[in-house]
Design a protein around this motif. Sequence first.
Motif, PDB file in Angstrom:
ATOM      1  N   GLU A 128      82.952  49.900  27.647  1.00  0.00           N
ATOM      2  CA  GLU A 128      83.431  50.944  26.739  1.00  0.00           C
ATOM      3  C   GLU A 128      82.503  51.166  25.551  1.00  0.00           C
ATOM      4  O   GLU A 128      81.851  50.249  25.052  1.00  0.00           O
ATOM      5  N   ASP A 136      84.824  47.646  33.722  1.00  0.00           N
ATOM      6  CA  ASP A 136      84.791  48.788  32.821  1.00  0.00           C
ATOM      7  C   ASP A 136      84.102  48.399  31.525  1.00  0.00           C
ATOM      8  O   ASP A 136      84.411  47.349  30.936  1.00  0.00           O
ATOM      9  N   THR A 162      84.322  55.392  28.687  1.00  0.00           N
ATOM     10  CA  THR A 162      84.240  54.279  29.633  1.00  0.00           C
ATOM     11  C   THR A 162      83.195  54.542  30.708  1.00  0.00           C
ATOM     12  O   THR A 162      83.204  55.596  31.355  1.00  0.00           O
TER      13      THR A 162
END
Length: 713
Positions: free
Chosen positions: A541, A539, A547
């Motif tokens: 960000e 992930d 995200t």
Amino acid sequence: MSRFARGVVLAVASLGLVPAVCPGVALPAGAMARAAERAPVEGTWEGAIELPGIKLGISVRLTEKDGVLSGTISIPDQGAKDLPLDKASRDGDVVTFAIKGVPGDPTFRGTLMPGGATLSGEFTQGGAVFPFTLRRDSATNDAAALEGFEGWVDGAMKAWGVPGMAVVIVKGERVVLSRGFGSRDVEGGKPVTDQTLFAIGSSSKAFTCAVLSSLVDEGLLRWDEPVRTWMPDFSLSDDEVARRLTPVDLVTHRSGMPRHDLMWYNSPYPRSELVRRMRYLPLNKGVRESFQYNNLMYAASGELIARVTGRTWEDETRARVFEPLGMTRANFGVVDSQRDPDHALPYREDEGSTVRMNFRDISNVGPAGSINASAADMARWAMLQVSSGEVGGRRVLSADALRSMHTPRMHVEAYPDMGKSGSVMLGYGLGWFIESYRGHVLVHHGGNIDGFSAMVAFLPREGWGIVVLSNLNGTPLPGLVVRHAADRVLGLERRDWSGEGLAEREAAKALQKDSEAKKESVRKSGTSPAHPMEAYAGDYEHPGYGTARIELKDGRLHITLNNITMGMEHWHYEVFNTLKNPGEAVLGDHKVQFITGMDGEVEALRTQTDPLVELTVFTRRPDAELSDPAFLERLAGDYQLGPQRVTVLVKGEGLAVSVPGQPSYDLVAKRHRTFELKGLSGFSVVFTVEGSGKASGLRFLQPNGVFDAARVE
């Protein structure tokens, strides 16, 4: 015929001649010629000859073909009907015609007044002169102007592959046309009616401005006061811009922020959170410096309405606009529309075929474009625009507020190509574009959202409103229908807007096909990724965009942003290219570059989220266990580093490390049980953890070497 002659002659014999009445204030010759060019003479004219003591009613129907004027006249009081006209002609603004076969050569010579609604001048017969005034018979002329229009729409829809369309045309508070065309549901064979619900997209913006205008009228809001007067927490990446920004700046696309549409499109965040995250989006212009269309600022306008009134944008729009106008079927989201038995389904064009699309819920930016309405609903909205803010005797907006909405507030850079479009862009008002269209003021706003295209337009000086709703993604046909209808009701020479548009579309398709064939030419051949595919998964960000998730599925990387997933192919080096997903309007053919840190680990990705700013960097999220309080407790403790004892302790929601003789350093979580020392570039620590027990040691990674420390119990 002879009866008409006797009536006029008797009046003259008994009362004598009546001086000619001046038909109006003279305009300069050039101005009169221009007005005449814009005002057609064809149609039915109703009025009277002013005889001494009486007004003799007459009805004249004029037609013009190939520059030749002809027509008939009826005099109901004398039982004369459809008498042929003779010697009919037009010279600029002057119209002349006689009644054929009547003694005394009864002749009308009048001036077509600016606006084209009145023809007044002198009637002469047998040497007598009387004033006359004729005015257009609106209903008859309107019907004549639109004769064949519906057939034209049917043909244009077929040529453009548009499944369904609803069209409404109003004149003042009178509905001239309101009907559906084609199918709202192709598979089910269900027809469009004027009650069918369509998404109107960005045509919603004017509704938001109407609510704001009503708040200004009530003294609850001021257009030119800072937004922070009512929203003290309103923030942007440039605090000076945020401090200066006013409500009128929000809705006229002059905030200095480019679109950043990927931030809100399909986003899971509510409107208030989108507005909060705007502070993390870069600006590229100064406030009021340049027109840059922006949907997020309309979301902020919705929040402003909520702060001022204590009620949602939806509640205020319903109470201040929908209910007073009687827009009983309008709603604020496609979820609501789908519950209605008469709603249009969204479609897109795919290689000549019409394909269903999914509904897209954009209620989080509702003030920018989430309204759904029927043609019958929109007729009421169009009436409001051309009736000084009052419909059916009910005042919805003040005349001043409406005039303000229709007044250009921001210059829009657009080349005035009069030869091609006949238009000159005058600017952007409060939720409306304003242009000069072939010598007439045209106010309009389109709307496009997944599977739907709309155009709302009106001619304020002439009192015409035209609304076109369709269920095909990105089609320009609603705008072309508006221009074709405008040419008709204004009596202008008709252009083949549909044919010209189709030719432009085919040229654009050919250009796109050629460009796609060449895209491989900029790809570096013979390159490979720097890491195994699984090393990129994780992930990433961004504080504004949220995200971006990278996953490895069936040997291929996929990227998911705002719940939209695209497969990716390796392009070259550390750059990947997203594969087109026909069901999605964004992220296809999008380049994503992965960034490797000094430690050899993939630490970020960057991609284009808006072409007017630099690439947006998404930082890799730390492993989940590194924010788990229970796991952090397993890392805390004392470690022996040579002659020194190092202490790791839990600090808030993270860790800190203390070395004798040095300040304490907060640890920033990364991956693989690695933390960076905050404030020290190139310094990090890696913990050794086996099984479910405590960390047995840690390793300091520094520019000058690697240092191991063992846990001290």
